[in-house]
Write a protein that holds these residues in place. Sequence first.
Motif, mmCIF file in Angstrom:
data_model
loop_
_atom_site.group_PDB
_atom_site.id
_atom_site.type_symbol
_atom_site.label_atom_id
_atom_site.label_comp_id
_atom_site.label_asym_id
_atom_site.label_seq_id
_atom_site.Cartn_x
_atom_site.Cartn_y
_atom_site.Cartn_z
ATOM 1 N N GLU A 160 0.834 -1.206 0.000
ATOM 2 C CA GLU A 160 0.000 0.000 0.000
ATOM 3 C C GLU A 160 0.871 1.260 0.000
ATOM 4 O O GLU A 160 0.538 2.253 -0.660
ATOM 5 C CB GLU A 160 -0.924 -0.022 1.216
ATOM 6 N N HIS A 161 1.986 1.222 0.752
ATOM 7 C CA HIS A 161 2.904 2.371 0.753
ATOM 8 C C HIS A 161 3.539 2.560 -0.621
ATOM 9 O O HIS A 161 3.686 3.698 -1.098
ATOM 10 C CB HIS A 161 3.984 2.149 1.809
ATOM 11 N N LEU A 162 3.899 1.475 -1.290
ATOM 12 C CA LEU A 162 4.472 1.571 -2.637
ATOM 13 C C LEU A 162 3.436 2.082 -3.631
ATOM 14 O O LEU A 162 3.793 2.753 -4.612
ATOM 15 C CB LEU A 162 5.004 0.207 -3.071
ATOM 16 N N ASP A 163 2.174 1.784 -3.388
ATOM 17 C CA ASP A 163 1.129 2.323 -4.270
ATOM 18 C C ASP A 163 1.033 3.839 -4.111
ATOM 19 O O ASP A 163 0.787 4.556 -5.092
ATOM 20 C CB ASP A 163 -0.204 1.660 -3.932
ATOM 21 N N VAL A 164 1.242 4.338 -2.879
ATOM 22 C CA VAL A 164 1.282 5.791 -2.672
ATOM 23 C C VAL A 164 2.462 6.399 -3.423
ATOM 24 O O VAL A 164 2.354 7.460 -4.052
ATOM 25 C CB VAL A 164 1.360 6.107 -1.165
ATOM 26 N N LYS A 165 3.621 5.724 -3.370
ATOM 27 C CA LYS A 165 4.778 6.178 -4.126
ATOM 28 C C LYS A 165 4.482 6.210 -5.619
ATOM 29 O O LYS A 165 4.918 7.127 -6.340
ATOM 30 C CB LYS A 165 5.966 5.252 -3.860
ATOM 31 N N ILE A 222 0.113 -4.160 -8.537
ATOM 32 C CA ILE A 222 -0.166 -3.959 -7.116
ATOM 33 C C ILE A 222 -1.567 -4.453 -6.769
ATOM 34 O O ILE A 222 -1.778 -5.125 -5.747
ATOM 35 C CB ILE A 222 0.006 -2.475 -6.745
ATOM 36 N N ILE A 223 -2.550 -4.131 -7.610
ATOM 37 C CA ILE A 223 -3.919 -4.593 -7.359
ATOM 38 C C ILE A 223 -3.985 -6.113 -7.359
ATOM 39 O O ILE A 223 -4.638 -6.733 -6.504
ATOM 40 C CB ILE A 223 -4.872 -4.000 -8.423
ATOM 41 N N GLU A 224 -3.279 -6.746 -8.304
ATOM 42 C CA GLU A 224 -3.262 -8.209 -8.364
ATOM 43 C C GLU A 224 -2.617 -8.810 -7.121
ATOM 44 O O GLU A 224 -3.125 -9.778 -6.537
ATOM 45 C CB GLU A 224 -2.510 -8.667 -9.611
ATOM 46 N N PHE A 225 -1.496 -8.233 -6.681
ATOM 47 C CA PHE A 225 -0.812 -8.752 -5.500
ATOM 48 C C PHE A 225 -1.672 -8.592 -4.248
ATOM 49 O O PHE A 225 -1.725 -9.491 -3.396
ATOM 50 C CB PHE A 225 0.526 -8.040 -5.316
ATOM 51 N N LEU A 226 -2.335 -7.445 -4.103
ATOM 52 C CA LEU A 226 -3.191 -7.237 -2.936
ATOM 53 C C LEU A 226 -4.371 -8.204 -2.941
ATOM 54 O O LEU A 226 -4.767 -8.722 -1.883
ATOM 55 C CB LEU A 226 -3.691 -5.790 -2.905
ATOM 56 N N ASN A 227 -4.942 -8.475 -4.117
ATOM 57 C CA ASN A 227 -6.031 -9.451 -4.207
ATOM 58 C C ASN A 227 -5.540 -10.853 -3.852
ATOM 59 O O ASN A 227 -6.251 -11.629 -3.205
ATOM 60 C CB ASN A 227 -6.636 -9.436 -5.608
ATOM 61 N N ARG A 228 -4.320 -11.174 -4.289
ATOM 62 C CA ARG A 228 -3.752 -12.487 -3.934
ATOM 63 C C ARG A 228 -3.563 -12.608 -2.426
ATOM 64 O O ARG A 228 -3.853 -13.659 -1.831
ATOM 65 C CB ARG A 228 -2.398 -12.673 -4.620
ATOM 66 N N LEU A 229 -3.050 -11.533 -1.814
ATOM 67 C CA LEU A 229 -2.859 -11.562 -0.367
ATOM 68 C C LEU A 229 -4.180 -11.760 0.367
ATOM 69 O O LEU A 229 -4.262 -12.526 1.332
ATOM 70 C CB LEU A 229 -2.194 -10.266 0.097
ATOM 71 N N LYS A 230 -5.206 -11.077 -0.106
ATOM 72 C CA LYS A 230 -6.509 -11.211 0.530
ATOM 73 C C LYS A 230 -7.040 -12.630 0.392
ATOM 74 O O LYS A 230 -7.567 -13.217 1.350
ATOM 75 C CB LYS A 230 -7.479 -10.206 -0.092
#
Length: 399
Positions: A160-165, A222-230
Amino acid sequence: MKTFSSLKELFAILSREHKLITEIFEKRKVLAYKYDDALAVVDYNEDKISALIEFSVLRENGPYLEIDDQYLQFFEQILEVNEEINVSYINENLQNIKQNINYYLQENNEHRKYNYLRQIKSAFRKTGVIAIRNVVDLRRNIDNTFKNEPNYKIKKAKLEHLDVKRNDISALVELTDQLVSGEEEQTFFKTALDEELQRIIVGLKMQLNSSRHNLIDIQKQIIEFLNRLKYQSGLMEKIRQLKYLKDQFELRSKTNILTVLNADYALVYEPNPAYPLKLSIEQLQGDDETLDIIKKVVERNKSGVRKKQSVADHNLADYLETDTEEITQINLEEVKNSFLAGSNNLFDFLQSYDFGRPVSFDECVTVYCQLISQYDMHFRLTDQYQKRNDTEYLLIYPL
């Protein structure tokens, strides 16, 4: 602290001690590079290390050595191995470009105008290179975080921090594009008729366009990785609950697993089909080639050596022992599953856990250490400590 009097002196010292500097740089992520190891590299000549410390090339931290931050940052930027994303540097370059453009338009002296123009061209070149490098570093950090970070919560927070970057880099790319293509600074570009500046602007636009497309791909990643984590988090939680119910022999009584399995006709549950090749009697009787093939297969599988099995001695009295010793062992897997199903900290949980026999305080401490060493990936380690019976322990909770 000494300072270098010339570039010749700087290059001489860096070249002379390049072996030591290279080794410390390669181990820069190791938090402790010992002074004794550095002595072995320089053939136990402490004067060489002292010279690097006096010129602030190295810093001494107790028994350890580190490369000074300014040299470390310089080496990482030149070698393009810097993992830190610095968007403020692009913003500073943009402000510098705007200021120099205003100075250029207000200056009447041709020589000073050329100096401002030279600074503007240099800043434009830096902006394109920094934008591309930040995008590359961002993609590398995202991959490393998703693949190497073991803690789920930290991994999610880092992504999430890298998405802000990524948003910051995207905004600065758009500001740079507006500066180059917008109407605000067109007076300068029309006034400064410089071929090199035009080539730099064309190259900068190509770099900005490439950065823009890569940032779109990074956003999807990033969206794909966050969905995988969820998904993985939910799946692991279900597996953990099923494993706990299975260990407690309550899986059938508290779940509908039999109904689900009976209604599932997935191919993985089907037995592997076998397709035997049966030759017809007519083919075996009339085809000599088939007979030759069968003979070759028989010869290949036939072994003419017969192994004689040795017979054991009838007198086994020497191998029999009448003394027996019973050792009661603690099932760490069962203790871990019971702890993960609760919410208490690990040490207090072990104090109240029913091991089936009396367990001393020292044995409880031993089980505590064994659980941490084997199942730390399933626990959430805090930075808080408590003390009991002159023993200080870390507060650990289920993940």
